[in-house]
Write an enzyme that holds these catalytic residues in place. Structure first.
Site, PDB file in Angstrom:
ATOM      1  N   CYS A   1      -3.426 -16.852  32.758  1.00  0.00           N
ATOM      2  CA  CYS A   1      -2.002 -17.044  32.424  1.00  0.00           C
ATOM      3  C   CYS A   1      -1.078 -16.216  33.316  1.00  0.00           C
ATOM      4  O   CYS A   1       0.131 -16.455  33.332  1.00  0.00           O
ATOM      5  CB  CYS A   1      -1.757 -16.724  30.963  1.00  0.00           C
ATOM      6  SG  CYS A   1      -2.810 -17.661  29.852  1.00  0.00           S
TER       7      CYS A   1
ATOM      8  N   ASN B   1       1.388 -22.806  24.564  1.00  0.00           N
ATOM      9  CA  ASN B   1       0.981 -21.975  25.700  1.00  0.00           C
ATOM     10  C   ASN B   1       0.400 -22.875  26.798  1.00  0.00           C
ATOM     11  O   ASN B   1      -0.649 -23.483  26.600  1.00  0.00           O
ATOM     12  CB  ASN B   1      -0.064 -20.965  25.194  1.00  0.00           C
ATOM     13  CG  ASN B   1      -0.608 -20.066  26.292  1.00  0.00           C
ATOM     14  OD1 ASN B   1      -0.419 -20.320  27.477  1.00  0.00           O
ATOM     15  ND2 ASN B   1      -1.303 -19.015  25.889  1.00  0.00           N
TER      16      ASN B   1
ATOM     17  N   HIS C   1       5.414 -14.983  30.176  1.00  0.00           N
ATOM     18  CA  HIS C   1       4.438 -16.019  29.842  1.00  0.00           C
ATOM     19  C   HIS C   1       4.557 -16.371  28.357  1.00  0.00           C
ATOM     20  O   HIS C   1       4.623 -15.487  27.504  1.00  0.00           O
ATOM     21  CB  HIS C   1       3.031 -15.521  30.178  1.00  0.00           C
ATOM     22  CG  HIS C   1       1.961 -16.361  29.564  1.00  0.00           C
ATOM     23  ND1 HIS C   1       1.934 -17.731  29.711  1.00  0.00           N
ATOM     24  CD2 HIS C   1       0.903 -16.038  28.788  1.00  0.00           C
ATOM     25  CE1 HIS C   1       0.903 -18.211  29.048  1.00  0.00           C
ATOM     26  NE2 HIS C   1       0.266 -17.207  28.477  1.00  0.00           N
TER      27      HIS C   1
HETATM   28  O1  UT7 Z   1      -2.303 -16.600  27.088  1.00  0.00           O
HETATM   29  C1  UT7 Z   1      -3.004 -15.703  26.280  1.00  0.00           C
HETATM   30  C2  UT7 Z   1      -3.736 -16.502  25.235  1.00  0.00           C
HETATM   31  N1  UT7 Z   1      -3.918 -15.946  23.945  1.00  0.00           N
HETATM   32  C3  UT7 Z   1      -3.000 -15.405  23.148  1.00  0.00           C
HETATM   33  O2  UT7 Z   1      -1.901 -15.167  23.517  1.00  0.00           O
HETATM   34  C4  UT7 Z   1      -3.387 -15.098  21.740  1.00  0.00           C
HETATM   35  C5  UT7 Z   1      -2.702 -13.912  21.181  1.00  0.00           C
HETATM   36  N2  UT7 Z   1      -2.974 -13.801  19.758  1.00  0.00           N
HETATM   37  C6  UT7 Z   1      -2.319 -14.549  18.838  1.00  0.00           C
HETATM   38  O3  UT7 Z   1      -1.436 -15.307  19.186  1.00  0.00           O
HETATM   39  C7  UT7 Z   1      -2.695 -14.366  17.379  1.00  0.00           C
HETATM   40  O4  UT7 Z   1      -3.648 -13.349  17.277  1.00  0.00           O
HETATM   41  C8  UT7 Z   1      -3.220 -15.690  16.736  1.00  0.00           C
HETATM   42  C9  UT7 Z   1      -2.069 -16.649  16.545  1.00  0.00           C
HETATM   43  C10 UT7 Z   1      -4.305 -16.304  17.573  1.00  0.00           C
HETATM   44  C11 UT7 Z   1      -3.782 -15.384  15.335  1.00  0.00           C
HETATM   45  O5  UT7 Z   1      -2.753 -14.839  14.517  1.00  0.00           O
HETATM   46  P1  UT7 Z   1      -3.077 -13.586  13.603  1.00  0.00           P
HETATM   47  O6  UT7 Z   1      -1.857 -13.266  12.846  1.00  0.00           O
HETATM   48  O7  UT7 Z   1      -3.628 -12.510  14.501  1.00  0.00           O
HETATM   49  O8  UT7 Z   1      -4.157 -14.161  12.597  1.00  0.00           O
HETATM   50  P2  UT7 Z   1      -5.624 -13.615  12.345  1.00  0.00           P
HETATM   51  O9  UT7 Z   1      -6.513 -13.951  13.480  1.00  0.00           O
HETATM   52  O10 UT7 Z   1      -5.535 -12.179  11.903  1.00  0.00           O
HETATM   53  O11 UT7 Z   1      -6.062 -14.445  11.101  1.00  0.00           O
HETATM   54  C12 UT7 Z   1      -5.477 -14.217   9.806  1.00  0.00           C
HETATM   55  C13 UT7 Z   1      -6.002 -15.277   8.867  1.00  0.00           C
HETATM   56  C14 UT7 Z   1      -7.511 -15.436   8.894  1.00  0.00           C
HETATM   57  O12 UT7 Z   1      -7.943 -15.754   7.606  1.00  0.00           O
HETATM   58  P3  UT7 Z   1      -8.626 -14.636   6.687  1.00  0.00           P
HETATM   59  O13 UT7 Z   1      -9.853 -14.211   7.436  1.00  0.00           O
HETATM   60  O14 UT7 Z   1      -7.612 -13.558   6.554  1.00  0.00           O
HETATM   61  O15 UT7 Z   1      -8.898 -15.373   5.412  1.00  0.00           O
HETATM   62  C15 UT7 Z   1      -7.726 -16.650   9.766  1.00  0.00           C
HETATM   63  O16 UT7 Z   1      -8.919 -17.346   9.474  1.00  0.00           O
HETATM   64  O17 UT7 Z   1      -5.465 -16.525   9.246  1.00  0.00           O
HETATM   65  C16 UT7 Z   1      -6.533 -17.478   9.398  1.00  0.00           C
HETATM   66  N3  UT7 Z   1      -6.157 -18.418  10.418  1.00  0.00           N
HETATM   67  C17 UT7 Z   1      -5.510 -19.558  10.143  1.00  0.00           C
HETATM   68  N4  UT7 Z   1      -5.077 -20.083   8.988  1.00  0.00           N
HETATM   69  C18 UT7 Z   1      -4.442 -21.283   9.038  1.00  0.00           C
HETATM   70  C19 UT7 Z   1      -6.368 -18.355  11.768  1.00  0.00           C
HETATM   71  N5  UT7 Z   1      -5.863 -19.453  12.365  1.00  0.00           N
HETATM   72  C20 UT7 Z   1      -5.330 -20.214  11.371  1.00  0.00           C
HETATM   73  C21 UT7 Z   1      -4.676 -21.449  11.376  1.00  0.00           C
HETATM   74  N6  UT7 Z   1      -4.250 -21.941  10.183  1.00  0.00           N
HETATM   75  N7  UT7 Z   1      -4.428 -22.160  12.492  1.00  0.00           N
END
Ligand code: UT7
Length: 341
Positions: free
Chosen positions: A113, A295, A265
């Site tokens: 990215c 993204n 980005h």
């Molecule tokens: O170009 C670089 C590419 N990558 C990035 O920029 C990614 C950077 N990171 C992020 O954008 C965030 O970390 C994410 C959007 C990927 C995830 O958000 P988060 O607030 O960090 O969520 P999390 O991974 O802590 O997950 C929290 C909960 C989990 O459930 P439990 O274990 O607490 O029950 C996940 O399973 O949210 C759940 N979850 C979802 N729920 C509904 C994860 N994805 C989803 C989803 N829909 N799409």
């Protein structure tokens, strides 16, 4: 006088997939995705489209805006993590052929990215040394074809598209004897975070060997898929975005407050909001288009630039920073007074 952007262009495929569309086959909701990422929909390459065709269309629009003919291009640098073919021929060569840039060298650059900032720096070096030549810098991605569409924490984040710019140099003399550029750039990497975002597959996995011939058995390569450790990337992104912008300004004896716009980005609007808070800058200074593009990796910065130019929100004389981060880990930023680079 000096190195400047002569024209910009971008392309987003007409097919749009909303969060609600994804929620029909995955345990997620529009509400969760929007509140955690700022994304509502993404463009998805359709039938007959590929990274090269999107790149070529964005480049065609940039050439038209610049009033530059394809044969005047001396170099094409195309940043992508999703080339048409796994490695070769390069997507840049496919674009070179499609556009008829018969006098251009062409290569792909992979810095995830942060790729567009890296590519721009290669092109700046080229037009610095060869002031009479023009360079085409492209960021293009077809990410929706490498996603694991059963993984709700990663597939919701990405979209397809391409952005491009034409770079030229008004200086009469070659820059061999001295620096002629007006912008300043930081490029960096931290390979220890390599497993934070990965595209699996490739030659890393040792293949089975045929016991009779001793030759590798082909066809056993694992499917290329994107894997992501979201929390780690989030923390790295906020840290690096603010550090790079701050360091660029410090290097030039100025302050982030004096910037008119930051083209960061577009990975997650929460990352950009956290960066703005950390830097005590108004969010309005940061370009945000994630809601409809998601993204697009190496394409996100040039798509943003083109949108800003065409909507009249990026004007000559504005102090800007382009800044990216991504798998590798990589990061990079360029400070410029638009359109001088
Ligand atoms: O170009 C670089 C590419 N990558 C990035 O920029 C990614 C950077 N990171 C992020 O954008 C965030 O970390 C994410 C959007 C990927 C995830 O958000 P988060 O607030 O960090 O969520 P999390 O991974 O802590 O997950 C929290 C909960 C989990 O459930 P439990 O274990 O607490 O029950 C996940 O399973 O949210 C759940 N979850 C979802 N729920 C509904 C994860 N994805 C989803 C989803 N829909 N799409």
């Amino acid at each position: 006088m000096g190195i400047k952007v002569l024209g910009t262009g971008s392309y987003l495929p007409p097919k749009v997939v909303t969060n609600d569309d994804i929620a029909r086959s995955l345990d997620t909701t529009d509400d969760w995705i929007y509140s955690h990422t700022g994304i509502r929909s993404r463009h998805v390459a359709g039938e007959g489209e590929a990274t090269s065709s999107m790149a070529a269309e964005a480049a065609r629009r940039a050439l038209a805006a610049a009033g530059v003919a394809p044969e005047d291009i001396g170099l094409i640098v195309l940043a992508t993590s999703t080339p048409d073919y796994a490695t070769f021929p390069s997507t840049a060569c496919l674009v070179q052929a499609e556009l008829g840039c018969v006098n251009a060298g062409a290569f792909d650059l992979q810095a995830a990215c942060a790729g567009f900032v890296y590519a721009l720096e290669q092109a700046r070096g080229f037009v610095n040394f060869y002031p009479s030549r023009r360079a085409l810098v492209i960021g293009a991605e077809c990410l929706t074809r490498i996603l694991d569409w059963t993984d709700r924490s990663s597939c919701i984040l990405f979209g397809d598209g391409a952005g491009a710019l034409v770079l030229g140099n008004d200086e009469k003399e070659s820059g061999v004897a001295g620096v002629k550029t007006k912008a300043t750039t930081i490029l960096g990497a931290d390979g220890k975070g390599g497993d934070f975002i990965m595209r699996t597959g490739g030659t890393r996995e040792t293949p089975a060997f045929d016991p009779n011939t001793g030759l590798p058995v082909t066809g056993g390569v694992i499917e290329p898929r994107l894997t992501l450790q979201g929390h780690d990337v989030f923390a790295f992104a906020v840290r690096k975005l603010s550090k790079v912008v701050g360091d660029l300004c410090e290097r030039l004896g100025t302050t982030p407050e004096s910037l008119d716009r930051v083209f960061a980005h577009q990975a997650n609007s929460r990352i950009i909001e956290a960066t703005a808070r950390r830097m005590k800058l108004p969010l309005e200074k940061f370009w945000l288009n994630l809601e409809t593009t998601a993204n697009t990796s190496a394409a996100s910065v040039p798509i943003s630039l083109d949108q800003a130019v065409r909507s009249g929100k990026l004007k000559d004389g504005m102090k800007i920073v382009l800044v990216g981060f991504g798998s590798g880990l990589t990061y990079g930023g360029t400070y410029a007074v638009w359109p001088d680079f």
